[in-house]
Design an enzyme around this catalytic site. Structure first.
Site, short mmCIF file in Angstrom:
data_model
loop_
_atom_site.label_atom_id
_atom_site.label_comp_id
_atom_site.label_asym_id
_atom_site.label_seq_id
_atom_site.Cartn_x
_atom_site.Cartn_y
_atom_site.Cartn_z
N GLU A 78 28.32 45.28 -51.09
CA GLU A 78 26.93 45.74 -51.25
C GLU A 78 26.81 46.68 -52.44
O GLU A 78 27.66 47.54 -52.65
CB GLU A 78 26.47 46.47 -49.97
CG GLU A 78 26.44 45.59 -48.73
CD GLU A 78 25.30 44.57 -48.75
OE1 GLU A 78 24.44 44.65 -49.65
OE2 GLU A 78 25.32 43.68 -47.87
N ARG A 88 15.29 45.73 -36.28
CA ARG A 88 14.67 44.56 -35.61
C ARG A 88 15.03 44.50 -34.14
O ARG A 88 14.28 44.01 -33.31
CB ARG A 88 15.10 43.28 -36.34
CG ARG A 88 14.33 42.05 -35.94
CD ARG A 88 14.58 40.89 -36.90
NE ARG A 88 16.00 40.65 -37.14
CZ ARG A 88 16.81 40.01 -36.31
NH1 ARG A 88 16.36 39.53 -35.17
NH2 ARG A 88 18.08 39.83 -36.62
N CYS A 141 24.04 49.22 -40.56
CA CYS A 141 24.96 49.14 -41.70
C CYS A 141 24.40 49.87 -42.91
O CYS A 141 25.09 50.67 -43.55
CB CYS A 141 25.26 47.68 -42.05
SG CYS A 141 26.36 46.92 -40.84
N HIS A 165 29.73 43.63 -46.37
CA HIS A 165 29.26 42.83 -45.24
C HIS A 165 30.12 41.57 -45.14
O HIS A 165 30.45 40.95 -46.16
CB HIS A 165 27.80 42.42 -45.44
CG HIS A 165 26.84 43.28 -44.67
ND1 HIS A 165 25.77 43.91 -45.25
CD2 HIS A 165 26.80 43.59 -43.33
CE1 HIS A 165 25.11 44.59 -44.31
NE2 HIS A 165 25.70 44.41 -43.14
N1 PCA Z 1 26.30 44.92 -38.62
C1 PCA Z 1 25.02 45.54 -38.46
C2 PCA Z 1 25.30 46.87 -37.81
C3 PCA Z 1 26.70 46.77 -37.29
C4 PCA Z 1 27.26 45.59 -37.92
O1 PCA Z 1 28.44 45.22 -37.86
C5 PCA Z 1 24.20 45.63 -39.76
O2 PCA Z 1 24.41 44.79 -40.66
O3 PCA Z 1 23.37 46.51 -39.88
#
Ligand code: PCA
Length: 214
Positions: A78, A88, A141, A165
């Site tokens: 990111e 959401r 996240c 991610h």
């Molecule tokens: N993904 C979520 C929160 C925890 C995770 O592993 C996100 O992308 O916000």
């Protein structure tokens, strides 16, 4: 020298979270630095606190927060964290903030100093689908990523922090009723190792064209 990795606990009805499961497969050292792994909770109120407590306790030189992004194709370093919460679904504490700041009065956004384009290039060279992402979303996240970069910008400018991610693990996708992209936990762990090796080796990013046209 230490590299801190954080992964999240499962959320949204999933039995596992690949972000933490993949950390278990990492080696003990990467590029000569000790690997530290910490599981943090998928909650707005505790996740960021747990991350910052781990930074305080372990005093790493690099921090990678890792999170699941179900439905995304490949591994996605990111680029930007935004000062905005818009959940959401409720988090693991049942909390669902909508339209509020992560840090009241903080900058609208921070960019990572991680060489995200180089990371993606090296992941692809290793045969792992990957691309730079310009939105970490508005859920936990992004919240944790923003808290990390806010901490770095306001208190610890020498620390290098980033967020990655990862898609569903194959075993999660196999249980879904409709098809979704996934990777093996081994491939996800390999990508995270490559990200860390790249961050240790390079302080600056590529200047090659990337980005999106929409
Ligand atoms: N993904 C979520 C929160 C925890 C995770 O592993 C996100 O992308 O916000």
């Amino acid at each position: 020298m230490k590299i801190l990795f954080t992964g999240f606990d499962p959320f949204g009805g999933e039995a596992l979270n690949p972000s933490y499961e993949a950390l278990k497969l990492l080696p003990e050292t990467i590029a000569g630095a000790e690997v530290v792994r910490v599981e943090i909770s998928t909650t707005f109120q505790r996740g960021g606190e747990e991350l910052l407590a781990a930074v305080e306790r372990h005093q790493p030189s690099w921090v990678f927060c890792v999170g699941q992004a179900g439905g995304r194709f490949g591994v996605m370093p990111e680029f930007v964290a935004i000062n905005y919460r818009d959940a959401r679904i409720p988090d693991n504490d049942g909390f669902q903030p909508i339209g509020e700041a992560v840090v009241a009065g903080g900058e609208n956004a921070y960019f990572t100093a991680m060489p995200v384009k180089r990371m993606v290039q090296r992941m692809r060279e290793a045969g792992i689908p990957a691309s730079v992402s310009y939105t970490a979303g508005t859920y936990v996240c992004n919240d944790v990523f923003y808290r990390l970069l806010h901490h770095i910008h306001t208190r610890q400018p020498k620390l290098i922090g980033g967020f990655i991610h990862v898609p569903y693990a194959d075993e999660q996708a196999a249980k879904l009723t409709s098809p979704a992209p996934s990777l093996s936990l081994a491939a996800i762990a390999r990508a995270l190792q490559i990200a860390a090796e790249t961050a240790v080796a390079f302080r600056t990013d590529l200047t090659e064209a990337g980005g999106e046209i929409h």
